[in-house]
Motif scaffolding. Structure first.
Motif, short mmCIF file in Angstrom:
data_model
loop_
_atom_site.label_atom_id
_atom_site.label_comp_id
_atom_site.label_asym_id
_atom_site.label_seq_id
_atom_site.Cartn_x
_atom_site.Cartn_y
_atom_site.Cartn_z
N UNK A 27 13.19 3.77 6.78
CA UNK A 27 13.77 5.08 7.12
C UNK A 27 12.94 6.24 6.54
N UNK A 28 12.50 6.22 5.27
CA UNK A 28 11.67 7.33 4.78
C UNK A 28 10.39 7.53 5.60
N UNK A 29 9.79 6.44 6.05
CA UNK A 29 8.59 6.55 6.88
C UNK A 29 8.92 7.20 8.22
N UNK A 30 10.03 6.82 8.82
CA UNK A 30 10.45 7.41 10.09
C UNK A 30 10.72 8.91 9.91
N UNK A 31 11.40 9.28 8.83
CA UNK A 31 11.68 10.69 8.57
C UNK A 31 10.40 11.48 8.36
N UNK A 80 2.43 3.81 14.54
CA UNK A 80 2.32 2.43 15.04
C UNK A 80 1.72 1.52 13.98
N UNK A 81 0.72 2.00 13.27
CA UNK A 81 0.11 1.20 12.20
C UNK A 81 1.12 0.93 11.09
N UNK A 82 1.89 1.94 10.70
CA UNK A 82 2.90 1.75 9.64
C UNK A 82 3.98 0.79 10.10
N UNK A 83 4.42 0.91 11.35
CA UNK A 83 5.45 0.01 11.87
C UNK A 83 4.94 -1.42 11.96
N UNK A 103 0.58 -8.33 6.51
CA UNK A 103 -0.18 -7.55 7.47
C UNK A 103 -0.74 -6.33 6.76
N UNK A 104 -2.04 -6.10 6.88
CA UNK A 104 -2.70 -4.96 6.25
C UNK A 104 -3.29 -4.10 7.37
N UNK A 105 -2.57 -3.10 7.81
CA UNK A 105 -3.05 -2.26 8.90
C UNK A 105 -2.93 -3.00 10.23
N UNK A 106 -3.72 -2.59 11.20
CA UNK A 106 -3.61 -3.18 12.53
C UNK A 106 -4.41 -4.47 12.70
N UNK A 107 -5.52 -4.60 11.99
CA UNK A 107 -6.44 -5.69 12.28
C UNK A 107 -6.74 -6.60 11.09
N UNK A 108 -5.89 -6.60 10.09
CA UNK A 108 -6.13 -7.46 8.93
C UNK A 108 -4.82 -8.13 8.53
N UNK A 109 -4.92 -9.41 8.23
CA UNK A 109 -3.73 -10.19 7.89
C UNK A 109 -4.14 -11.26 6.88
N UNK A 110 -3.24 -11.53 5.93
CA UNK A 110 -3.43 -12.60 4.97
C UNK A 110 -2.26 -13.56 5.11
N UNK A 111 -2.57 -14.85 5.26
CA UNK A 111 -1.53 -15.87 5.37
C UNK A 111 -1.70 -16.82 4.19
N UNK A 112 -0.64 -16.94 3.38
CA UNK A 112 -0.65 -17.85 2.22
C UNK A 112 0.45 -18.87 2.40
#
Length: 189
Positions: A27-31, A80-83, A103-112
Motif C-alpha cells: 500500500x505505501x508503494x501504491x500511495x 511495474x518493476x516494484x509490483x 525477484x530483483x527488478x525485472x530481469x534478475x531472480x535468485x532461487x534457493x
C-alpha cells in the motif's frame, strides 16, 4: 510464471503452500506512485494559476506534452518493476523442501532451496503497530548448509507459518529416517 518452471517435483512431493508478502505492505508503494501520478497535474495547475496563458505557444505545449508523456511512461515502468518484485518474491513449501524465489527488478531472480530435514531454527519477528494489527512479520529459517538463512519479509501469519513448517520438518525427518532405516537393514542369512 508457472511454479513448474522452478521446481521439478519428486514423485512423492506435493506443494503445500505458496507464501508471498502481505498485500498491505504494498500500500505505501501504491500511495507513492499515486502521488507521482498527480504531480504533473499539480504543476500544471500551478503554472496556469501563476502565469497568464503559459501554453499559448504550440511549441511549448508540444514540449510539455512530450515531457509529461515521458514522465508517465517512467512512472508506469517503475511501478511495474516494484509490483513485479513484490509479487514474484515467493516461498514454495512442499512436503520435502523449501524453495525461496527472490525477484530483483525485472530481469534478475535468485532461487534457493533447502531440504526440510536440514532446517535447524525458525524465528519470527513482528515489530510495530501495523504488523501486529494486520498479523504479518518476518520469518527467518536457518540451517547448517551453505545457504544459512532464508529471510522472508512481511509474510502473513508468521507464527502459524512457523508452526506449519516445523510440523512438515518433523514429518520429513520421520519419513527420511524410515526410508534410510529400510535401506540400511541387511537381511540375515
Amino acid at each position: 510464471m508457472q511454479i513448474s518452471q522452478f521446481i521439478h517435483q519428486k514423485s512423492f512431493e506435493k506443494i503445500i503452500l505458496n507464501v508471498r508478502r502481505h498485500p498491505i505492505t504494498f500500500v505505501p508503494t501504491v500511495l507513492f506512485f499515486i502521488l507521482l501520478a498527480f504531480l504533473p497535474l499539480g504543476l500544471r495547475w500551478l503554472a496556469v494559476s501563476t502565469v497568464e496563458n503559459p501554453f499559448g505557444d504550440p511549441g511549448v505545449l508540444a514540449v510539455v506534452t512530450l515531457a509529461t508523456s515521458i514522465y508517465y511512461l517512467c512512472v508506469i515502468i517503475f511501478f511495474y518493476s516494484a509490483f513485479t518484485s513484490f509479487y514474484l518474491d515467493l516461498l514454495i513449501i512442499t512436503n520435502d523442501r523449501l524453495l525461496d524465489i527472490d525477484q530483483h527488478g525485472l530481469f534478475a531472480r535468485t532461487v534457493s532451496e533447502m531440504n526440510l530435514a536440514q532446517v535447524q531454527d525458525i524465528t519470527t519477528e513482528t515489530k510495530g503497530f501495523f504488523p501486529t494489527f494486520f498479523n504479518y512479520g518476518n520469518l527467518i529459517i536457518q540451517n547448517a548448509g551453505t545457504v544459512t538463512k532464508f529471510h522472508l519479509q512481511n509474510v502473513r501469519a508468521p507464527n502459524k507459518l512457523r508452526e506449519l513448517i516445523l510440523q512438515l520438518v518433523d514429518a520429513d525427518r520421520k519419513r527420511e529416517a524410515q526410508e534410510y532405516g529400510q535401506v540400511t537393514q541387511i537381511p540375515h542369512a
